[in-house]
Design an enzyme around this catalytic site. Sequence first.
Site, PDB file in Angstrom:
ATOM      1  N   ILE A   2      36.107  41.414  85.338  1.00 32.04           N
ATOM      2  CA  ILE A   2      36.489  41.689  83.955  1.00 32.04           C
ATOM      3  C   ILE A   2      36.243  40.457  83.091  1.00 32.04           C
ATOM      4  O   ILE A   2      35.785  40.553  81.946  1.00 32.04           O
ATOM      5  CB  ILE A   2      37.943  42.171  83.864  1.00 32.04           C
ATOM      6  N   ASP A   3      36.531  39.271  83.634  1.00 26.13           N
ATOM      7  CA  ASP A   3      36.163  38.033  82.939  1.00 26.13           C
ATOM      8  C   ASP A   3      34.654  38.000  82.690  1.00 26.13           C
ATOM      9  O   ASP A   3      34.193  37.655  81.591  1.00 26.13           O
ATOM     10  CB  ASP A   3      36.550  36.817  83.778  1.00 26.13           C
ATOM     11  N   LEU A   4      33.882  38.333  83.713  1.00 29.24           N
ATOM     12  CA  LEU A   4      32.425  38.266  83.604  1.00 29.24           C
ATOM     13  C   LEU A   4      31.902  39.273  82.594  1.00 29.24           C
ATOM     14  O   LEU A   4      31.029  38.952  81.770  1.00 29.24           O
ATOM     15  CB  LEU A   4      31.789  38.504  84.979  1.00 29.24           C
ATOM     16  N   GLY A  60      32.649  38.111  79.136  1.00 33.36           N
ATOM     17  CA  GLY A  60      31.675  37.103  78.725  1.00 33.36           C
ATOM     18  C   GLY A  60      30.359  37.730  78.310  1.00 33.36           C
ATOM     19  O   GLY A  60      29.737  37.319  77.319  1.00 33.36           O
ATOM     20  N   ASP A  77      42.253  37.859  84.689  1.00 32.48           N
ATOM     21  CA  ASP A  77      41.453  38.952  85.232  1.00 32.48           C
ATOM     22  C   ASP A  77      42.242  39.829  86.195  1.00 32.48           C
ATOM     23  O   ASP A  77      42.216  41.059  86.095  1.00 32.48           O
ATOM     24  CB  ASP A  77      40.222  38.379  85.941  1.00 32.48           C
TER      25      ASP A  77
END
Length: 405
Positions: A168-170, A173, A140
Amino acid sequence: MSVALNGIKVLDLSRVLAGPWATMTLGDLGADVLKIEQPGTGDDTRTWMPPAVEGVSTYYLGANRNKKSVAIDIGKPEGRDLIIELAKKSDVLIENFRPASLKKFKLTYDDLKDINPRLIYCSISGYGRGHELEERPGYDFIIQAESGFMSITGEKDGEPMRLGVAFIDLISGMNAVQAILAALFMRERTGKGQWLDISLTDSAMFMLANVASGHLNTGREALRYGNAHPSIVPYQLFDCVDGRIALAVGNDEQFRRFCKIIGLPDLAMDERFVTNKGRTEARDELLPIIEDKLRDRKLHELLAELRAVGVPAGELRTVGQAFASDVAILRDTVVSVPSERIGTFRSVRSPLRMSESPFAPPTLPPEVGEHTRQVLQAELDLSADRVDQLLEMGVVAGIPATTRK
């Protein structure tokens, strides 16, 4: 968890955040999520601490409720065979391995689609698949730097900054969940699964939103404005006597009401500030006037007056203050369930409120291999003796044979 996705089986081969965030969301919606972990170590985030409670990483707790943990050594042929057997019975598989590892383990979409044509196979990676960068690991923080987000975050003359969470990870997802739900809907019509290629870079670039549109259509580089907005003024934090207020004056009518409340009605008539375009271009002249006027106001009195006339405003809060706020209480934002290990497990209620799919209290984030025996016997019809044998071979981990009832 919800009843919306009851009956949907998810095989989670992901770790850290983007994939687990997606599978937690699917679990919240009622899917049966099997979290495949390496025996002993488990998900990387189990060791990401502090903070921790009773030795358990709160980072791990934050992304792994409503799942069952099955500890399988993917490096052993027998372990891979178990995963393949589980994939045969799954509706969705989510992974974030490097392509070379998937090919080595024979767990690519091409390997699995023939044995389960209805499988929806979701790959999450830093840079996407099918090109020369597909093996590059994605983190991220790196993507925040590379995508331009850090260049627009931070004080105007300060260092570029990352957002305080791995957003950005979230978002990746969340994008994975959107794609999976669409693929499930399409499968209802076609009977076929498909491969989903979700990348952190794609998610980041898409999330640049108006900043991306501004650059792509004018050629101008976006700048940092701290807490201010490049296209709306006033839109930032201001100091009051006893706190800080966040203002988002989004149109000219709101600005007129705002000026009246702060005792400067003539300011809204000034030709420099009549329109938002003018206010944005003359921000260096306007903002000091507002700052000087608000500095002597009491925060909650000012908030009440602004809210009464429909001017968007809020107080700057800490995380603790946010969870203790009136809106968090009214929305039952925090959900708590008892836990033998940590006393009480607290987490944020799913934001997906659905009238016909009520949510039940979440199940606890599992221990490594907590459900290995249960899943292998129930899902693959393995005998207790065969599970004991796999445990002794180190192919799987979980409840030792000596404690089996």
